[in-house]
Design a protein around this motif. Structure first.
Motif, short mmCIF file in Angstrom:
data_model
loop_
_atom_site.label_atom_id
_atom_site.label_comp_id
_atom_site.label_asym_id
_atom_site.label_seq_id
_atom_site.Cartn_x
_atom_site.Cartn_y
_atom_site.Cartn_z
N VAL A 73 20.07 25.01 89.76
CA VAL A 73 20.17 23.66 88.94
C VAL A 73 20.80 22.56 89.47
CG1 VAL A 73 20.79 22.87 86.64
CG2 VAL A 73 19.89 25.24 86.70
N HIS A 103 14.24 16.23 89.94
CA HIS A 103 13.99 15.70 88.73
C HIS A 103 14.07 14.21 88.84
CE1 HIS A 103 14.46 19.21 85.87
NE2 HIS A 103 13.66 19.61 86.82
N TRP A 110 12.46 20.17 82.35
CA TRP A 110 13.44 21.36 81.89
C TRP A 110 12.85 22.40 81.22
CZ3 TRP A 110 17.10 21.69 85.09
CH2 TRP A 110 17.77 20.29 85.43
N ALA A 160 18.11 19.54 89.26
CA ALA A 160 18.61 18.02 88.57
C ALA A 160 18.32 16.71 89.61
CB ALA A 160 20.23 18.06 88.54
N PRO A 163 21.06 22.37 81.47
CA PRO A 163 20.12 21.96 80.37
C PRO A 163 18.88 22.94 79.99
CG PRO A 163 19.38 20.65 82.61
CD PRO A 163 20.60 21.80 82.77
N LEU A 164 18.88 24.08 80.62
CA LEU A 164 18.10 24.94 79.88
C LEU A 164 18.02 25.53 78.44
CD1 LEU A 164 17.96 27.23 83.23
CD2 LEU A 164 16.59 25.32 82.86
N SER A 211 11.92 14.31 80.37
CA SER A 211 12.88 15.35 80.87
C SER A 211 12.54 16.44 80.31
CB SER A 211 14.23 14.82 80.53
OG SER A 211 15.13 15.64 80.85
N GLN A 212 12.01 16.49 79.02
CA GLN A 212 11.89 17.63 78.09
C GLN A 212 10.98 18.57 78.90
OE1 GLN A 212 10.61 16.94 74.25
NE2 GLN A 212 10.53 19.17 73.62
N THR A 248 15.28 25.23 75.50
CA THR A 248 13.96 24.74 76.11
C THR A 248 12.91 25.77 75.44
OG1 THR A 248 14.44 26.13 77.92
CG2 THR A 248 14.91 23.78 78.39
N ALA A 294 11.18 24.26 84.20
CA ALA A 294 12.45 24.92 84.87
C ALA A 294 12.60 26.26 84.29
CB ALA A 294 13.53 24.05 84.98
#
Length: 250
Positions: free
Chosen positions: A144, A152, A167, A149, A209-210, A163-164, A213, A170
């Motif tokens: 990550v 991205h 992630w 990161a 940030p997972l 971004s949604q 999701t 991911a």
């Protein structure tokens, strides 16, 4: 889980399948067209990344760069998770995947596109049995922080993508990696490793940030994401098994 030299550990992980393999021999990657990920992540548009996006867009027959960006990112995320998670599960060890030491070839496909010369272990204490929390932190750092990161940010310079979505990709790639690894472990009699894979994945999905999701089912194991990778917008494409659009009546 006694720790082994990382080259041996990665070799052992490669038995799971091509996605879990990475070149580890010494050599001159740049002379063969490889670039270190550190160059890909530099400020501005990365020529190598832009080239990969254009290549994928052409192959898929889409004029939407954001679609190609999403699929490039998901593919790279899957590769990164694979070469990090399998060593953690099989040997209690995580490779150092520094952006300056892991090399990528934008024109090659799995497993020839990644090269990690002279691999080493990411911050481990010799003789200590790693905990789930320890391995989660090391996996989070290796994949990550060191890659996803900055990837991205680099991809956003090529073409803006939510971004949604990224992630979500991911997280989906992580669970996809888990499913293959879990199946291999269960099928080869490595039951403890199979459960370890599920435990580590669940732990990673609980980290930002997972987090949030999607919904993870450890029994499957399976995943239902809260976003879409945009593959349905590819001519002839459809919906992935974990896609949010399967449940929205699209």
């Amino acid at each position: 889980m006694p720790q082994q030299p990382m080259t041996s550990t990665l070799g052992r992980a490669a038995a799971v399948g091509p996605f879990f393999s990475v070149r580890t021999e010494a050599g001159a990657p740049r002379e063969q067209g490889f670039v270190p990920f550190a160059e890909v992540y530099r400020e501005g548009v990365s020529p190598a990344l832009s080239h990969r996006v254009e290549t994928v867009a052409t192959r898929l027959g889409t004029a939407e760069r954001r679609v190609a960006v999403s699929l490039v990112q998901q593919g790279l995320a899957g590769r990164l998770w694979s070469i990090a998670l399998a060593p953690a599960v099989l040997a209690g060890d995580v490779p150092e995947l520094g952006a300056d030491t892991l090399w990528w070839h934008p024109d090659r496909s799995t497993p020839e596109e990644l090269w990690l010369p002279a691999p080493t272990t990411l911050t481990a204490t010799a003789g200590e049995v790693p905990t789930t929390e320890d391995l989660t932190a090391r996996l989070e750092a290796a994949v990550v922080h060191h890659h996803l990161a900055p990837l991205h940010r680099a991809l956003s310079a090529v073409s803006p993508v939510s971004s949604q979505v990224l992630w979500g990709n991911a997280a989906s790639a992580l669970v996809g990696t888990l499913r293959v690894l879990h199946g291999w472990c269960a099928g080869t009699g490595h039951r403890e490793a199979a459960q370890r894979a599920v435990t580590l994945t669940a732990s990673l999905l609980g980290t930002a940030p997972l987090r949030d999701t999607g919904t993870f089912d450890p029994v499957g194991p399976a995943f239902s994401r809260r976003s879409c990778c945009l593959y349905y917008r590819v001519p002839g494409g459809g919906l992935c098994g974990d896609c949010v659009l399967r449940h929205t009546g699209r």
